[in-house]
Design a protein around this motif. Structure first.
Motif, short mmCIF file in Angstrom:
data_model
loop_
_atom_site.label_atom_id
_atom_site.label_comp_id
_atom_site.label_asym_id
_atom_site.label_seq_id
_atom_site.Cartn_x
_atom_site.Cartn_y
_atom_site.Cartn_z
N SER A 189 13.65 32.66 -42.98
CA SER A 189 13.77 33.54 -41.81
C SER A 189 14.18 32.74 -40.59
CB SER A 189 12.44 34.25 -41.55
OG SER A 189 12.12 35.13 -42.60
N LEU A 190 13.58 31.57 -40.41
CA LEU A 190 13.96 30.70 -39.30
C LEU A 190 15.41 30.25 -39.42
CD1 LEU A 190 10.68 28.61 -39.03
CD2 LEU A 190 11.74 29.82 -37.12
N GLU A 191 15.81 29.91 -40.62
CA GLU A 191 17.18 29.46 -40.85
C GLU A 191 18.19 30.55 -40.50
OE1 GLU A 191 19.97 28.55 -44.77
OE2 GLU A 191 17.83 28.03 -44.85
N VAL A 192 17.94 31.76 -40.94
CA VAL A 192 18.87 32.86 -40.67
C VAL A 192 18.91 33.19 -39.19
CG1 VAL A 192 19.37 35.29 -41.12
CG2 VAL A 192 18.60 33.82 -42.98
N CYS A 193 17.74 33.27 -38.54
CA CYS A 193 17.70 33.60 -37.11
C CYS A 193 18.38 32.52 -36.28
CB CYS A 193 16.26 33.79 -36.66
SG CYS A 193 15.50 35.31 -37.27
N ALA A 194 18.18 31.25 -36.64
CA ALA A 194 18.84 30.15 -35.92
C ALA A 194 20.36 30.25 -36.07
CB ALA A 194 18.32 28.81 -36.42
N ALA A 195 20.82 30.62 -37.26
CA ALA A 195 22.26 30.76 -37.49
C ALA A 195 22.84 31.89 -36.64
CB ALA A 195 22.52 31.02 -38.98
N VAL A 200 25.70 33.89 -31.44
CA VAL A 200 25.59 34.72 -30.24
C VAL A 200 25.56 33.86 -28.97
CG1 VAL A 200 24.06 36.31 -29.03
CG2 VAL A 200 24.49 36.61 -31.48
N GLY A 201 24.92 32.70 -29.04
CA GLY A 201 24.83 31.82 -27.87
C GLY A 201 23.93 32.36 -26.77
N PRO A 202 22.71 32.79 -27.08
CA PRO A 202 21.83 33.33 -26.04
C PRO A 202 21.34 32.23 -25.09
CG PRO A 202 20.60 33.04 -28.06
CD PRO A 202 22.03 32.71 -28.39
N THR A 203 20.89 32.64 -23.94
CA THR A 203 20.33 31.72 -22.95
C THR A 203 19.00 32.28 -22.46
OG1 THR A 203 21.38 32.82 -21.07
CG2 THR A 203 22.66 31.09 -22.20
N LYS A 204 18.31 31.52 -21.65
CA LYS A 204 17.04 31.99 -21.09
C LYS A 204 17.27 33.24 -20.24
CE LYS A 204 13.11 30.49 -18.28
NZ LYS A 204 12.50 29.37 -17.50
N ASP A 205 18.40 33.29 -19.53
CA ASP A 205 18.70 34.44 -18.68
C ASP A 205 19.33 35.60 -19.45
OD1 ASP A 205 17.76 33.09 -16.43
OD2 ASP A 205 19.70 32.12 -16.09
N TRP A 206 19.88 35.32 -20.61
CA TRP A 206 20.46 36.36 -21.45
C TRP A 206 19.99 36.11 -22.89
CZ3 TRP A 206 24.74 36.42 -25.16
CH2 TRP A 206 25.11 37.72 -25.55
N PRO A 207 18.71 36.42 -23.15
CA PRO A 207 18.13 36.09 -24.46
C PRO A 207 18.51 37.09 -25.54
CG PRO A 207 16.48 37.13 -23.09
CD PRO A 207 17.71 36.98 -22.23
N ALA A 241 14.98 33.45 -26.71
CA ALA A 241 14.72 34.57 -27.62
C ALA A 241 13.51 35.37 -27.16
CB ALA A 241 14.49 34.06 -29.04
N ILE A 242 13.63 36.67 -27.26
CA ILE A 242 12.51 37.60 -27.09
C ILE A 242 12.02 37.94 -28.49
CG2 ILE A 242 11.79 39.88 -26.30
CD1 ILE A 242 12.46 37.96 -24.03
N ILE A 243 10.76 37.64 -28.78
CA ILE A 243 10.21 37.93 -30.12
C ILE A 243 9.61 39.32 -30.11
CG2 ILE A 243 8.62 37.20 -31.92
CD1 ILE A 243 10.97 35.27 -31.34
N SER A 244 10.19 40.16 -30.95
CA SER A 244 9.77 41.56 -31.04
C SER A 244 9.10 41.81 -32.40
CB SER A 244 11.00 42.47 -30.89
OG SER A 244 10.62 43.82 -30.79
N LEU A 245 8.15 42.74 -32.43
CA LEU A 245 7.41 43.05 -33.66
C LEU A 245 7.56 44.52 -34.00
CD1 LEU A 245 4.04 41.19 -32.89
CD2 LEU A 245 6.13 40.26 -33.92
N HIS A 246 7.80 44.76 -35.27
CA HIS A 246 7.93 46.14 -35.77
C HIS A 246 7.04 46.23 -37.01
CE1 HIS A 246 10.57 49.83 -36.54
NE2 HIS A 246 9.77 49.77 -37.59
N THR A 247 5.79 46.63 -36.79
CA THR A 247 4.83 46.67 -37.90
C THR A 247 4.76 48.05 -38.52
OG1 THR A 247 2.98 47.15 -36.41
CG2 THR A 247 3.43 44.84 -36.89
#
Length: 565
Positions: A189-195, A200-207, A241-247
């Motif tokens: 999961s970490l590998e795919v999200c990092a890829a 996308v090239g997100p930044t702190k101001d555009w996560p 990154a903004i970490i979102s949860l969908h339980t």
């Protein structure tokens, strides 16, 4: 086939996460997360009859009124109806400037393109991309390797960037979900999200928003929290990154998993009002928000009129909100048990007397008034109820504050009525029973006060003179005593031969202002050993006392063993 005696032969326990220095157990939730309602997407695809435009519009307006700033409005590739609603909504004037709409798409070229087309002309929008990454999906559904599944995500991310570039007039945000995250390997999961983030090239101001779903809840919520903390601690460029949860709620702990996941480092919560969603539903956003509220946190969502919210949700989903659903259910603030009723009654009385800014009432974790409910439905009476239950109903409905001994006297009559009817008693039932038991405005009374006056004799005693109707005939009566009550007692004895004494007397005002009334309660004892209560209600407190004496006289006159109703 029956349940297995040895379920271990078929099912395996979910593995623990290797996180010996986990930090989330020592954290608390100290602020509201970013909320995303997915009622119009996940919720809509989970109901028997999907919402039409009118219902989706009504639901969207409700979500805006409640305070949602991010709303997933649909799955554009699901069909033309869905596509047209999304396109219509983004061009309407219903989307406030501070609200961002979101759509969901699988990581497929045609579906991604269709999703951007549906949002054409939007001021600001989120495109939510997903593909499943867990072993079961890779091996059974897709029959793909890790590399192939990762490539699906990367290709989808590239198309997000390309399609957004074609539409510079919209402020675009991207969300990616490694679907089935909770049952996938954390390193993958970490590998795919990092890829995806590299593309996308997100930044702190555009996560970027990374959604980590418990697509199927498969473990206890502490394990999910371990997964979230591990992911947050090991994600490269975490601040982008903004970490979102969908339980989901397959194990019944969807809200708990989301709460612990928030403690573990997540920033955003996705779900539906009252837990709608596939199978057993999503995280209930009402429950989670109001859980925070009871801890003194502003959830940034307003459920001040929760019944109105329920009305809209039930109409649009065509599914009922269960009577026991936390905070919103019809019965969640209701007590039938006698001991519960007594504790709530005393708690509410103490709260009013204390005038304390902090809420402290047994069995009520939240003040129903905060949600637009009143106290009338807090205590309801049936055959399981105690004296505190009907006493509370009479106090709320009629303003009567019965002495404890009178509550005990009346309780056997309420119990008899509840047993004989075999159902819950409402306020009218209890008031009718009370009036019959204590001869208030009941035709079968032997004695009825018509009028009276009082004066003081030369020797200082009080003189009662009045007209009393007995068995339908009026009779002028009078006598004297040391006070009004004793003079009425003497009159009853002298004129009608009824002897009884007053063992206790109390009175109180029923309401303030020009319509003020008073209630008086008299405990009586008769020479034959019987005892009971008389009750009087009148505009004038003295007259209420006189009526209480005549109420007692009626009880004495009916003799032992005579039923009161």
């Amino acid at each position: 086939m029956p349940m297995l005696r040895n379920p271990a032969a078929k099912y395996r326990p979910f593995p623990q996460i290797d996180l010996p220095d986990r930090r989330w157990p020592n954290r608390t939730i100290d602020r509201a997360p970013r909320w995303l309602s997915t009622d119009l997407r996940d919720g809509n695809q989970s109901i028997i009859d999907p919402m039409d435009r009118a219902k989706k519009t009504r639901f969207f307006d409700l979500l805006v009124d409640v305070g949602f700033k991010e709303i997933e409005i649909g799955f554009p590739a699901a069909g033309q109806t869905e596509f047209e609603f999304i396109n219509w909504l983004v061009h309407s004037d219903r989307v406030p400037e501070d609200v961002v709409v979101q759509v969901l798409t699988q990581s497929r070229t045609d579906l991604i393109g269709r999703s951007f087309e549906s949002l054409e002309g939007a001021r600001e929008a989120i495109v939510h991309l997903y593909n499943a990454v867990s072993p079961a999906w890779r091996d059974i559904v897709f029959r793909m390797s890790r590399e192939q599944v990762r490539q699906i995500a990367v290709d989808g991310a590239r198309m997000l960037v390309d399609e957004a570039a074609k539409r510079p007039g919209t402020k675009w945000h991207f969300e990616y979900s490694p679907e089935t995250f909770s049952t996938a390997e954390l390193d993958f999961s970490l590998e795919v999200c990092a890829a995806v983030m590299q593309v996308v090239g997100p930044t702190k101001d555009w996560p970027i928003i990374l959604n980590l779903p418990a697509t199927v809840e498969a473990a206890t919520p502490n394990i999910y929290a371990d997964q979230i903390e591990y992911f947050c601690r090991n994600l490269p460029d975490r601040e982008a990154a903004i970490i979102s949860l969908h339980t989901h709620n397959d194990r019944g702990t969807g809200v708990a998993a989301a709460e612990l996941g928030l403690m573990a480092g997540a920033d955003r919560i996705e779900g539906c009002l009252f837990g709608n969603g596939e199978r057993t539903g999503n995280c209930c956003l009402v429950t989670m928000a109001l859980n925070m509220y009871t801890q003194g946190l502003d959830p940034k969502l307003d459920f001040s009129d929760i019944d109105s919210v329920i009305e809209t949700v039930e109409y649009c989903n065509e599914l009922p909100v269960h009577q026991r659903h936390p905070y919103g259910g019809e019965l969640v603030f209701t007590a039938f048990s006698g001991s519960h009723q007594d504790a709530i009654k005393k708690g509410l009385e103490a709260q009013e007397e204390r005038n304390d800014e902090y809420w402290r009432v047994p069995y009520l974790p939240i003040d129903p008034v905060d949600l637009g409910r009143n106290y009338e439905a807090v205590i309801r009476v049936n055959s399981q109820s105690g004296k505190g239950g009907f006493a509370w109903v009479l106090q709320q409905d009629q303003g009567l504050k019965l002495p404890k001994a009178l509550q005990s006297d009346f309780s056997k009559h309420v119990q008899h009525l509840a047993d004989s009817l075999g159902r819950e008693l409402d306020a009218d039932d209890i008031w009718r029973c009370f009036r019959q038991t204590y001869y208030l405005q009941v035709d079968r009374r032997k004695f009825r006060l018509v009028d009276y006056n009082e004066s003081r004799a030369a020797d200082g005693t009080r003189v009662f003179a009045g007209t009393v109707e007995i068995d339908g005939e009026e009779k002028r009566v009078s006598s004297k005593g040391s006070g009004l009550i004793s003079s009425v007692l003497a009159t009853i004895g002298d004129s009608f031969g009824l002897e009884f004494e007053v063992a206790d007397y109390s009175e109180h005002a029923l309401r303030h202002g020009v319509d003020a009334r008073a209630a008086a309660y008299i405990e009586w004892t008769a020479p034959d050993g019987r005892s009971g209560w008389g009750v009087g209600i009148d505009q004038d407190v003295a007259t209420a006392g006189v009526r209480a004496i005549l109420s007692a006289a009626n009880a004495v006159a009916h003799g032992p063993g005579t039923p009161r109703f």
